[in-house]
Design a protein around this motif. Sequence first.
Motif, PDB file in Angstrom:
ATOM      1  N   MET A  88       0.786  -1.299   0.002  1.00  0.00           N
ATOM      2  CA  MET A  88       0.129   0.141  -0.297  1.00  0.00           C
ATOM      3  C   MET A  88       0.864   1.281   0.109  1.00  0.00           C
ATOM      4  N   GLU A  89       1.719   1.264   0.884  1.00  0.00           N
ATOM      5  CA  GLU A  89       2.818   2.341   0.944  1.00  0.00           C
ATOM      6  C   GLU A  89       3.526   2.645  -0.497  1.00  0.00           C
ATOM      7  N   MET A 147      -5.017  -1.086  10.312  1.00  0.00           N
ATOM      8  CA  MET A 147      -4.969   0.439  10.535  1.00  0.00           C
ATOM      9  C   MET A 147      -4.021   0.998  11.179  1.00  0.00           C
ATOM     10  N   SER A 148      -3.666   0.514  12.346  1.00  0.00           N
ATOM     11  CA  SER A 148      -2.544   0.682  13.379  1.00  0.00           C
ATOM     12  C   SER A 148      -1.144   0.739  12.572  1.00  0.00           C
ATOM     13  N   MET A 149      -0.910  -0.463  11.851  1.00  0.00           N
ATOM     14  CA  MET A 149       0.442  -0.355  11.093  1.00  0.00           C
ATOM     15  C   MET A 149       0.446   0.702  10.002  1.00  0.00           C
ATOM     16  N   LEU A 150      -0.574   1.188   9.458  1.00  0.00           N
ATOM     17  CA  LEU A 150      -0.902   2.097   8.355  1.00  0.00           C
ATOM     18  C   LEU A 150      -0.243   3.371   9.028  1.00  0.00           C
ATOM     19  N   ARG A 153       3.159   4.106  10.160  1.00  0.00           N
ATOM     20  CA  ARG A 153       3.877   4.673   8.824  1.00  0.00           C
ATOM     21  C   ARG A 153       3.597   5.928   8.278  1.00  0.00           C
ATOM     22  N   GLY A 154       2.461   6.563   8.692  1.00  0.00           N
ATOM     23  CA  GLY A 154       2.170   7.856   8.363  1.00  0.00           C
ATOM     24  C   GLY A 154       1.156   7.599   7.093  1.00  0.00           C
ATOM     25  N   VAL A 155       0.616   6.567   7.003  1.00  0.00           N
ATOM     26  CA  VAL A 155      -0.287   6.382   5.570  1.00  0.00           C
ATOM     27  C   VAL A 155      -1.757   6.351   6.137  1.00  0.00           C
ATOM     28  N   SER A 156      -2.583   7.024   5.892  1.00  0.00           N
ATOM     29  CA  SER A 156      -3.947   7.003   5.779  1.00  0.00           C
ATOM     30  C   SER A 156      -4.645   6.515   4.678  1.00  0.00           C
ATOM     31  N   GLY A 187      -3.641   9.653   2.474  1.00  0.00           N
ATOM     32  CA  GLY A 187      -2.484   9.371   1.592  1.00  0.00           C
ATOM     33  C   GLY A 187      -1.383   9.434   2.370  1.00  0.00           C
ATOM     34  N   THR A 188      -0.081   9.308   1.711  1.00  0.00           N
ATOM     35  CA  THR A 188       1.095   9.498   2.476  1.00  0.00           C
ATOM     36  C   THR A 188       1.241  11.080   2.989  1.00  0.00           C
ATOM     37  N   PRO A 189       2.206  11.083   3.970  1.00  0.00           N
ATOM     38  CA  PRO A 189       2.251  12.462   4.460  1.00  0.00           C
ATOM     39  C   PRO A 189       2.955  13.292   3.617  1.00  0.00           C
TER      40      PRO A 189
END
Length: 189
Positions: A88-89, A147-150, A153-156, A187-189
């Motif tokens: 996903m990242e 959701m916690s792992m995402l 990593r700063g991924v929403s 998305g990503t930060p």
Amino acid sequence: MKRGRKIVALAHCILNSNAKVAGIAQTPGAIPVIVEGLLRDGVGIVQLPCPEQTYGGCRRWGMTREQYDVPNYRKHCRTLLEDVVDQMEDYLRNDYEVLGIVGVDGSPSCGVDRTCVGYPGGEIASMQLLPECSIVEGRGVFLECLMSMLHDRGVSIPAVGIDEALQEALSWDELLKKLCRCGEGVGTP
């Protein structure tokens, strides 16, 4: 290239109801209305692994969130999800649109907004065949881990749940609208 550059991650049983506990599948295989909509709209599919099937096998019995909410099952979920989160990242970093994650509400593992609770513990021989359980607000253990792992990593990525019991009411178009409403500014930060 004809890549649509749009992705959705689906709970395993949306594409393969054979992974469900015996006797509770609502379809013989995939949920047609969801798959047909994804194909029509050119959306790529990432099938999440089924943590319950990989943990307990095909002959497991139905369990509740309390039974799965133990350190070893959470470790199992995180192990299964490590590659999914990497994927996903990577998609997001390479300008793909990850529309969201679709879970199955009521599941003790893949519930997004609702999960199954109610196991009081004790000797299985003294319990009814199907112990009383309730569907309550809350996430399933697997979706909670994802959701916690995402988040770590700063991924929403937005997540929505479907209610398999309401097959006639399921609509990919409505599901997509929910994902878009939930996903504004992700998305990503």
